[in-house]
Design an enzyme around this catalytic site. Sequence first.
Site, PDB file in Angstrom:
ATOM      1  N   GLY A   1       1.029  -1.446   0.264  1.00  0.00           N
ATOM      2  CA  GLY A   1       0.284   0.284  -0.377  1.00  0.00           C
ATOM      3  C   GLY A   1       1.164   1.307   0.157  1.00  0.00           C
ATOM      4  O   GLY A   1       1.851   1.183   0.186  1.00  0.00           O
ATOM      5  N   TYR A   2       0.460   2.533  -0.215  1.00  0.00           N
ATOM      6  CA  TYR A   2       0.580   3.531  -0.621  1.00  0.00           C
ATOM      7  C   TYR A   2       0.781   4.824   0.726  1.00  0.00           C
ATOM      8  O   TYR A   2      -0.442   5.152   0.839  1.00  0.00           O
ATOM      9  CB  TYR A   2       0.809   4.604  -1.782  1.00  0.00           C
ATOM     10  CG  TYR A   2       1.399   3.118  -3.066  1.00  0.00           C
ATOM     11  CD1 TYR A   2       2.849   3.514  -3.266  1.00  0.00           C
ATOM     12  CD2 TYR A   2       1.188   2.443  -3.805  1.00  0.00           C
ATOM     13  CE1 TYR A   2       2.791   3.391  -4.003  1.00  0.00           C
ATOM     14  CE2 TYR A   2       1.434   1.673  -4.497  1.00  0.00           C
ATOM     15  CZ  TYR A   2       2.559   1.554  -4.136  1.00  0.00           C
ATOM     16  OH  TYR A   2       2.990   1.164  -5.428  1.00  0.00           O
ATOM     17  N   LEU A   3       1.970   5.058   1.349  1.00  0.00           N
ATOM     18  CA  LEU A   3       1.303   5.832   2.421  1.00  0.00           C
ATOM     19  C   LEU A   3       1.232   7.685   1.947  1.00  0.00           C
ATOM     20  O   LEU A   3       0.667   8.442   1.835  1.00  0.00           O
ATOM     21  CB  LEU A   3       2.906   5.843   3.662  1.00  0.00           C
ATOM     22  CG  LEU A   3       2.812   4.713   4.454  1.00  0.00           C
ATOM     23  CD1 LEU A   3       4.438   4.327   5.014  1.00  0.00           C
ATOM     24  CD2 LEU A   3       1.982   4.630   5.542  1.00  0.00           C
TER      25      LEU A   3
ATOM     26  N   ASN B   1       3.411   0.447 -10.077  1.00  0.00           N
ATOM     27  CA  ASN B   1       2.398  -0.271  -9.109  1.00  0.00           C
ATOM     28  C   ASN B   1       1.823   1.189  -8.272  1.00  0.00           C
ATOM     29  O   ASN B   1       0.660   1.349  -8.078  1.00  0.00           O
ATOM     30  CB  ASN B   1       3.013  -1.310  -7.441  1.00  0.00           C
ATOM     31  CG  ASN B   1       3.739  -2.197  -8.940  1.00  0.00           C
ATOM     32  OD1 ASN B   1       2.426  -2.991  -9.318  1.00  0.00           O
ATOM     33  ND2 ASN B   1       5.141  -2.873  -8.825  1.00  0.00           N
TER      34      ASN B   1
END
Length: 163
Positions: free
Chosen positions: A29-31, A144
Site C-alpha cells: 500500500g501507499y503512504l 504499481n
Amino acid sequence: MPLEIERKFLTVGEDWRRLGVGSALLRQGYLANNGRCSVRVRVAGEGAWISVKAMTPGLARAEYEYPVSPADAAEMLDALCERPFIEKWRHRVPWGELAWVIDEFLGDNAGLVIAELELERPDQAVERPGWLGAEVTHDLRFYNFRLARTPWSRFRDEFGGAP
C-alpha cells in the site's frame, strides 16, 4: 544514491510458469504519492519493507528501501495506506544469466501479468524470452503506484482485453 534500473514487459502465454523457481504473495500500500516520490509499505512472506521511489519515468530511478517488522508493516497497511492495495503473486524465473520477476496481479488488477528485469546499467543487453510481449517500461499506467489508483480493469480493453 541507490538506483533501480528496471525494464517492464507484458507477458504472452504462460510458458514462463514452467521455469519458475519460487513464488511469494505480496501485499503493498501507499503512504504517500506526490509529484516527486511514492512511499510504499510492502509485506512479502515473512519480510516487510518501506520503500521510497523517485517519480522519474523510464529505466532508472532512485529507490530507498528499508526493512521493517511485519507487525509494523501490517499496522501501517491497515491504518495508514490508501486503498485499494496492490496484491500480487511474484514469481522468480531464471533466464540466461539473469532472473526475471513475474508479477501476477490480483483484485482489480487481476489478469495483468508483468515481467520485470532489474539491470546493472541502462544500456545492458537483454535476451528476450519468447513469453515477453510489449515493453511497458515507459508507460506510467503500469507503475504499481498508478495501478493502485487506476487499475488494469479500467484500461485493459486498450490491449485487446488481455496482455
